[in-house]
Enzyme design. Structure first.
Site, PDB file in Angstrom:
ATOM      1  N   SER A 169       0.859  -1.185   0.000  1.00 35.06           N
ATOM      2  CA  SER A 169       0.000   0.000   0.000  1.00 35.06           C
ATOM      3  C   SER A 169       0.893   1.232   0.000  1.00 35.06           C
ATOM      4  CB  SER A 169      -0.889   0.008   1.239  1.00 35.06           C
ATOM      5  OG  SER A 169      -0.112   0.367   2.363  1.00 35.06           O
ATOM      6  N   LYS A 170       0.255   2.382  -0.010  1.00 32.66           N
ATOM      7  CA  LYS A 170       1.008   3.645  -0.075  1.00 32.66           C
ATOM      8  C   LYS A 170       1.986   3.779   1.086  1.00 32.66           C
ATOM      9  CE  LYS A 170      -1.660   6.426  -3.152  1.00 32.66           C
ATOM     10  NZ  LYS A 170      -3.118   6.379  -3.074  1.00 32.66           N
ATOM     11  N   ARG A 171       1.697   3.100   2.191  1.00 28.76           N
ATOM     12  CA  ARG A 171       2.602   3.176   3.345  1.00 28.76           C
ATOM     13  C   ARG A 171       4.005   2.710   2.967  1.00 28.76           C
ATOM     14  NH1 ARG A 171       2.054  -0.578   6.762  1.00 28.76           N
ATOM     15  NH2 ARG A 171       0.522  -1.726   5.553  1.00 28.76           N
TER      16      ARG A 171
ATOM     17  N   GLY B 162       5.471   3.201   0.132  1.00 31.08           N
ATOM     18  CA  GLY B 162       6.076   4.028  -0.924  1.00 31.08           C
ATOM     19  C   GLY B 162       5.103   4.112  -2.086  1.00 31.08           C
TER      20      GLY B 162
END
Ligand code: GLU
Length: 482
Positions: free
Chosen positions: A245-247, A249
């Site tokens: 996920s965006k966490r 990167g």
């Protein structure tokens, strides 16, 4: 044998995610390997969440990766009538029925089931309504969804090309909705109608769709249509083993492009997220991927998205780019960074080409040409703080850099051997280590602690710039260390 036909079916509710790109790539490789057809379908029936500009970016990202499609894009939003017709057919054949339950009624019954700790699935309240009752309710204008009638007993199974045999008991599948009460077709209906009409032979998609597959197989069987082969691809996790996920990167393909990743590097990296080529090499040319790709060599274990590996792969690709591909890429990057000058296409062509080629041997990304390599193309570069700290500590440097400038101004010829001789000769004369002077000069000429060979850098920049930059550095040292 009939033609192999596969499809990639993104929903334009976000950018092209690296997971989606991997799905597209595997479909593409599979089609190219077998000489089949790769179809692009845009699943844009969710009117609230689908955006035309997202479709545009998805198409651009696929093109950038080189995943060209042979048919489509087919837009689901243009096929709504066909989906309703298919739902009508299923209803006529007795495989679907109208459901008049309202949202409130469903919620209330679900709450009761939950309170009694029973797993909720649609309870079939409208399953057994008589034809007369259905007609009466319709005549009253009561909105109805269309549900698929899942057989009461038995199982549905399929041989997944990656996950092996999967079997689901019909008791565990609810009578799922085909058309919502507002007339909108659901995902299952659109997918089956399209895969059927597009004569898709192999459905290759993410493992998150495994639970959808038995429902879709039931629909094919209901209309006595051939069932495609299914292959589900392993999930992609971040290094912490959580779903990517965006966490972790960037997840959008476009973000990697903006970070200076080459499409061929990203393709190679994505190809190995689940597939092990024979020989187990890490750097696999596209032609070899096409030659060797097999669904049976795809692993069902989750794949880990390792950014360091991508960076390494990218540097391998950047360093090995043929010059005719390198130069336009560097030009594009310099334009993006505002460092491009028209002279690079004219009088200063040699300077541009020399700079690009010299930097290539150390570059990790396309961005390096404008960032750490900026000094090759502009005078407006800064000294990297860590380079200054490491190599400009010595207080005797300022006069040394000035003296070197004066000597290089008259070094003849200004070539590799003579410039090196000038520097080393001066170091010896002044009783300092040549390394000290080389490192300090590198920072003066490039702003960086690490750069290509110093004397090659000098030649690429040319005498005038070398002398001016040595003076500039001496001046900077004077001003910053009074
Ligand atoms: N539109 C679906 C998705 O983006 C794909 C559906 C399918 O491949 O069957 O996940």
């Amino acid at each position: 044998m009939s033609e192999t036909r596969v499809r990639f079916a993104p929903s334009p509710t976000g950018y092209l995610h690296v997971g989606g790109a991997r799905t597209a790539l595997y479909n593409w490789l599979f089609a190219r390997h077998l000489g089949g057809v790769f179809i692009l379908r845009i699943e844009d029936t969710d009117v609230d969440r689908s955006k035309p500009e997202l479709t545009t970016t998805i198409l651009e990202s696929l093109e950038w990766l080189g995943l060209t499609w042979d048919e489509g894009p087919v837009y689901q939003s243009q096929r709504l009538e066909r989906y309703r017709e298919m739902a009508g057919n299923l209803e006529r054949l007795g495989h679907a029925y109208p459901c008049f339950c309202t949202q409130q009624e469903l919620q209330a019954r679900r709450a009761v089931a939950e309170a009694e700790r029973r797993a909720w699935k649609y309870d079939g309240a409208c399953r057994a309504l008589s034809t007369g009752e259905r007609e009466r309710r319709r005549a009253e204008g009561r909105p109805a969804a269309i549900r698929f009638r899942v057989p009461d007993s038995g199982q549905t199974s399929f041989e997944d090309q990656v996950f092996g045999r999967i079997e689901v008991d019909h008791r565990d599948i609810e009578d799922f909705v085909l058309v919502r009460s507002d007339g909108h077709p659901t995902y299952h209906l659109g997918v089956v109608a399209d895969d059927l009409d597009l004569r898709v032979t192999h459905v290759i998609r993410g493992a998150d769709h495994i639970s959808n597959t038995p429902k879709q197989i039931l629909m094919y069987q209901a209309i006595e249509a051939p069932v495609p082969v299914f292959a589900h691809l392993p999930l992609i996790l971040g290094p912490d083993k959580q779903r990517l996920s965006k966490r972790h990167g960037a997840t959008a393909v476009g973000a990697y492009r903006d970070q200076g990743v080459l499409p061929e590097a990203l393709v190679n990296f994505l190809a190995l997220l689940g597939w092990t080529p024979p020989g187990q090499n890490e750097i696999v040319p596209l032609a070899d991927m096409i030659r060797d790709f097999e669904l049976t060599a795809v692993s069902k274990s989750n794949a880990v998205f390792d950014l360091e590996k991508l960076a390494w792969m990218n540097s391998e690709y950047v360093r090995n780019l043929p010059v005719e591909r390198l130069l336009p890429l560097v030009e594009e990057e310099l334009r993006r960074a505002g460092l491009w000058r028209e002279a690079f296409a004219g009088d200063e062509r040699a300077r541009f080409e020399n700079g690009a080629r010299l930097l290539q041997s150390r570059a990790r990304s396309v961005q390096d040409f404008s960032q750490s390599g900026g000094a090759f193309f502009t005078e407006g570069f800064a000294y990297a703080p860590e380079a200054e700290k490491k190599f400009w500590k010595d207080t005797s440097l300022r006069p040394l850099l000035e003296a070197l400038a004066d000597r290089l101004a008259v070094t003849e010829p200004f070539d590799l051997a003579a410039t090196e001789k000038t520097l080393r000769g001066m170091a010896e004369e002044k009783g300092v280590k040549a390394g000290l002077l080389i490192n300090a000069t590198r920072v003066a000429l490039t702003g960086q602690a690490v750069a290509p060979g110093l004397f090659e850098v000098m030649l690429a920049l040319g005498r005038g710039r070398v002398v001016a930059r040595l003076h500039r550095a001496a001046e900077y040292l004077r001003a910053s260390r009074p």
